[in-house]
Design a protein around this motif. Sequence first.
Motif, PDB file in Angstrom:
ATOM      1  N   ASP A  77       0.737   9.097   8.945  1.00  0.00           N
ATOM      2  CA  ASP A  77      -0.205   8.103   8.898  1.00  0.00           C
ATOM      3  C   ASP A  77       0.185   7.152  10.207  1.00  0.00           C
ATOM      4  O   ASP A  77       1.252   6.701  10.564  1.00  0.00           O
ATOM      5  CB  ASP A  77      -0.026   7.225   7.848  1.00  0.00           C
ATOM      6  CG  ASP A  77      -0.343   7.709   6.339  1.00  0.00           C
ATOM      7  OD1 ASP A  77      -1.329   8.929   6.597  1.00  0.00           O
ATOM      8  OD2 ASP A  77      -0.631   7.316   5.223  1.00  0.00           O
ATOM      9  N   ARG A  78      -0.955   6.458  10.579  1.00  0.00           N
ATOM     10  CA  ARG A  78      -1.262   5.548  11.624  1.00  0.00           C
ATOM     11  C   ARG A  78      -2.130   4.172  10.852  1.00  0.00           C
ATOM     12  O   ARG A  78      -3.240   4.557  10.636  1.00  0.00           O
ATOM     13  CB  ARG A  78      -1.686   6.106  12.662  1.00  0.00           C
ATOM     14  CG  ARG A  78      -0.896   6.799  13.633  1.00  0.00           C
ATOM     15  CD  ARG A  78      -1.566   7.704  14.816  1.00  0.00           C
ATOM     16  NE  ARG A  78      -1.874   6.485  15.865  1.00  0.00           N
ATOM     17  CZ  ARG A  78      -3.055   6.036  16.328  1.00  0.00           C
ATOM     18  NH1 ARG A  78      -4.077   6.858  15.837  1.00  0.00           N
ATOM     19  NH2 ARG A  78      -2.988   5.261  17.256  1.00  0.00           N
ATOM     20  N   VAL A  79      -1.454   3.097  10.819  1.00  0.00           N
ATOM     21  CA  VAL A  79      -2.081   2.099  10.247  1.00  0.00           C
ATOM     22  C   VAL A  79      -2.082   0.809  11.046  1.00  0.00           C
ATOM     23  O   VAL A  79      -1.190   0.469  11.750  1.00  0.00           O
ATOM     24  CB  VAL A  79      -1.614   1.714   8.678  1.00  0.00           C
ATOM     25  CG1 VAL A  79      -1.957   0.448   8.247  1.00  0.00           C
ATOM     26  CG2 VAL A  79      -1.401   2.809   7.862  1.00  0.00           C
ATOM     27  N   ARG A  80      -3.352   0.381  11.350  1.00  0.00           N
ATOM     28  CA  ARG A  80      -3.600  -0.953  12.236  1.00  0.00           C
ATOM     29  C   ARG A  80      -3.646  -1.944  11.261  1.00  0.00           C
ATOM     30  O   ARG A  80      -4.319  -2.246  10.291  1.00  0.00           O
ATOM     31  CB  ARG A  80      -4.994  -0.686  12.816  1.00  0.00           C
ATOM     32  CG  ARG A  80      -5.167  -1.875  13.740  1.00  0.00           C
ATOM     33  CD  ARG A  80      -6.536  -1.596  14.583  1.00  0.00           C
ATOM     34  NE  ARG A  80      -6.654  -2.813  15.565  1.00  0.00           N
ATOM     35  CZ  ARG A  80      -7.775  -3.805  15.180  1.00  0.00           C
ATOM     36  NH1 ARG A  80      -8.504  -3.524  13.995  1.00  0.00           N
ATOM     37  NH2 ARG A  80      -7.873  -4.609  16.297  1.00  0.00           N
ATOM     38  N   LEU A  81      -2.711  -2.974  11.549  1.00  0.00           N
ATOM     39  CA  LEU A  81      -2.830  -4.206  11.077  1.00  0.00           C
ATOM     40  C   LEU A  81      -3.494  -5.499  11.872  1.00  0.00           C
ATOM     41  O   LEU A  81      -2.906  -5.483  12.941  1.00  0.00           O
ATOM     42  CB  LEU A  81      -1.235  -4.789  10.534  1.00  0.00           C
ATOM     43  CG  LEU A  81      -0.544  -3.669   9.617  1.00  0.00           C
ATOM     44  CD1 LEU A  81       0.953  -3.873   9.607  1.00  0.00           C
ATOM     45  CD2 LEU A  81      -1.095  -3.651   8.225  1.00  0.00           C
ATOM     46  N   THR A  82      -4.063  -6.204  11.139  1.00  0.00           N
ATOM     47  CA  THR A  82      -4.727  -7.279  12.108  1.00  0.00           C
ATOM     48  C   THR A  82      -4.327  -8.563  11.192  1.00  0.00           C
ATOM     49  O   THR A  82      -4.266  -8.462   9.897  1.00  0.00           O
ATOM     50  CB  THR A  82      -6.201  -7.395  12.363  1.00  0.00           C
ATOM     51  OG1 THR A  82      -6.890  -6.962  11.106  1.00  0.00           O
ATOM     52  CG2 THR A  82      -6.215  -5.846  13.405  1.00  0.00           C
ATOM     53  N   ARG A  83      -4.407  -9.573  11.657  1.00  0.00           N
ATOM     54  CA  ARG A  83      -4.357 -10.975  11.080  1.00  0.00           C
ATOM     55  C   ARG A  83      -5.502 -11.929  11.059  1.00  0.00           C
ATOM     56  O   ARG A  83      -6.060 -12.032  12.011  1.00  0.00           O
ATOM     57  CB  ARG A  83      -3.140 -11.711  11.225  1.00  0.00           C
ATOM     58  CG  ARG A  83      -2.609 -12.746  10.500  1.00  0.00           C
ATOM     59  CD  ARG A  83      -1.214 -13.209  10.422  1.00  0.00           C
ATOM     60  NE  ARG A  83      -1.415 -14.436   9.595  1.00  0.00           N
ATOM     61  CZ  ARG A  83      -0.033 -15.496   9.469  1.00  0.00           C
ATOM     62  NH1 ARG A  83       0.640 -15.432  10.685  1.00  0.00           N
ATOM     63  NH2 ARG A  83      -0.104 -16.280   8.787  1.00  0.00           N
ATOM     64  N   GLY A  84      -5.797 -12.170   9.800  1.00  0.00           N
ATOM     65  CA  GLY A  84      -7.132 -13.062   9.733  1.00  0.00           C
ATOM     66  C   GLY A  84      -7.022 -14.201   8.928  1.00  0.00           C
ATOM     67  O   GLY A  84      -5.745 -14.576   8.307  1.00  0.00           O
ATOM     68  N   PRO A  85      -8.005 -14.964   8.547  1.00  0.00           N
ATOM     69  CA  PRO A  85      -7.783 -16.305   7.633  1.00  0.00           C
ATOM     70  C   PRO A  85      -7.227 -15.752   6.333  1.00  0.00           C
ATOM     71  O   PRO A  85      -6.916 -16.906   5.721  1.00  0.00           O
ATOM     72  CB  PRO A  85      -9.143 -16.882   7.699  1.00  0.00           C
ATOM     73  CG  PRO A  85      -9.956 -16.337   8.745  1.00  0.00           C
ATOM     74  CD  PRO A  85      -9.274 -14.966   9.098  1.00  0.00           C
ATOM     75  N   ALA A  86      -7.508 -14.631   5.881  1.00  0.00           N
ATOM     76  CA  ALA A  86      -7.355 -14.305   4.607  1.00  0.00           C
ATOM     77  C   ALA A  86      -6.241 -13.470   4.773  1.00  0.00           C
ATOM     78  O   ALA A  86      -5.669 -13.177   3.425  1.00  0.00           O
ATOM     79  CB  ALA A  86      -8.471 -13.250   4.044  1.00  0.00           C
ATOM     80  N   GLY A  87      -5.256 -13.400   5.499  1.00  0.00           N
ATOM     81  CA  GLY A  87      -4.192 -12.672   5.804  1.00  0.00           C
ATOM     82  C   GLY A  87      -4.011 -11.405   6.345  1.00  0.00           C
ATOM     83  O   GLY A  87      -4.829 -11.366   7.417  1.00  0.00           O
ATOM     84  N   LEU A  88      -3.075 -10.709   6.034  1.00  0.00           N
ATOM     85  CA  LEU A  88      -2.980  -9.366   6.717  1.00  0.00           C
ATOM     86  C   LEU A  88      -3.885  -8.192   6.065  1.00  0.00           C
ATOM     87  O   LEU A  88      -4.117  -8.299   5.092  1.00  0.00           O
ATOM     88  CB  LEU A  88      -1.614  -8.818   6.548  1.00  0.00           C
ATOM     89  CG  LEU A  88      -0.559  -9.282   7.353  1.00  0.00           C
ATOM     90  CD1 LEU A  88       1.099  -8.857   6.872  1.00  0.00           C
ATOM     91  CD2 LEU A  88      -0.663  -9.231   8.837  1.00  0.00           C
ATOM     92  N   ARG A  89      -4.756  -7.713   7.001  1.00  0.00           N
ATOM     93  CA  ARG A  89      -5.630  -6.464   6.803  1.00  0.00           C
ATOM     94  C   ARG A  89      -4.913  -5.314   7.240  1.00  0.00           C
ATOM     95  O   ARG A  89      -4.892  -5.001   8.384  1.00  0.00           O
ATOM     96  CB  ARG A  89      -6.925  -6.854   7.170  1.00  0.00           C
ATOM     97  CG  ARG A  89      -7.830  -5.912   6.864  1.00  0.00           C
ATOM     98  CD  ARG A  89      -9.341  -6.363   7.378  1.00  0.00           C
ATOM     99  NE  ARG A  89     -10.337  -5.100   6.939  1.00  0.00           N
ATOM    100  CZ  ARG A  89     -11.026  -5.254   8.105  1.00  0.00           C
ATOM    101  NH1 ARG A  89     -11.031  -5.655   9.515  1.00  0.00           N
ATOM    102  NH2 ARG A  89     -11.846  -3.819   8.009  1.00  0.00           N
ATOM    103  N   ALA A  90      -5.134  -4.162   6.592  1.00  0.00           N
ATOM    104  CA  ALA A  90      -4.638  -2.705   7.082  1.00  0.00           C
ATOM    105  C   ALA A  90      -5.953  -1.933   7.134  1.00  0.00           C
ATOM    106  O   ALA A  90      -6.914  -2.120   6.323  1.00  0.00           O
ATOM    107  CB  ALA A  90      -3.777  -1.975   6.062  1.00  0.00           C
ATOM    108  N   THR A  91      -5.925  -1.182   8.266  1.00  0.00           N
ATOM    109  CA  THR A  91      -6.912  -0.139   8.499  1.00  0.00           C
ATOM    110  C   THR A  91      -6.354   1.361   8.874  1.00  0.00           C
ATOM    111  O   THR A  91      -5.651   1.151   9.725  1.00  0.00           O
ATOM    112  CB  THR A  91      -7.939  -0.596   9.592  1.00  0.00           C
ATOM    113  OG1 THR A  91      -8.333  -1.890   9.528  1.00  0.00           O
ATOM    114  CG2 THR A  91      -9.071   0.189   9.734  1.00  0.00           C
ATOM    115  N   ARG A  92      -6.695   2.206   8.038  1.00  0.00           N
ATOM    116  CA  ARG A  92      -5.916   3.468   8.398  1.00  0.00           C
ATOM    117  C   ARG A  92      -6.594   3.966   9.615  1.00  0.00           C
ATOM    118  O   ARG A  92      -7.915   4.026   9.712  1.00  0.00           O
ATOM    119  CB  ARG A  92      -5.935   4.432   7.251  1.00  0.00           C
ATOM    120  CG  ARG A  92      -5.494   3.988   6.104  1.00  0.00           C
ATOM    121  CD  ARG A  92      -4.686   5.138   5.110  1.00  0.00           C
ATOM    122  NE  ARG A  92      -3.828   4.432   4.109  1.00  0.00           N
ATOM    123  CZ  ARG A  92      -2.630   4.134   4.073  1.00  0.00           C
ATOM    124  NH1 ARG A  92      -2.002   4.860   5.038  1.00  0.00           N
ATOM    125  NH2 ARG A  92      -1.876   3.733   3.048  1.00  0.00           N
TER     126      ARG A  92
END
Length: 116
Positions: free
Chosen positions: A97-112
């Motif tokens: 698996d490769r998971v991209r994490l980004t941080r926004g106003p609502a917290g961390l978000r994961a995208t596979r």
Amino acid sequence: MFDAHPPFQIDGNLGGAAGIGQMLVQSHSGMIHLLPALPRLWPSGRASGLRARGNIGVDIVWSAGALEEAVLTAGSDGDVRVRSGDAILDVKLRKGDRVRLTRGPAGLRATRLSRG
């Protein structure tokens, strides 16, 4: 330190690199902490090829002193909790698996991402 002649100070040479890695990524007790001790003099940057416990590769990009994105690459199956600042996210990883994490106003978000 950085001697070119005996005795070679391996602990000083490799210890410095390990310390820099620990400023960018720490992992213990099932948690990966991204940018736990980023120096103010490094407001933006990137690092790739870092390793976290659990056989996880970490590539990380930051700007304005905060996480922009991180990509986790799983070398084996496992669950991990990821922290960046005050934001925490639980991620289930399977080998490849490769998971991209980004941080926004609502917290961390994961995208596979597509498998590597």
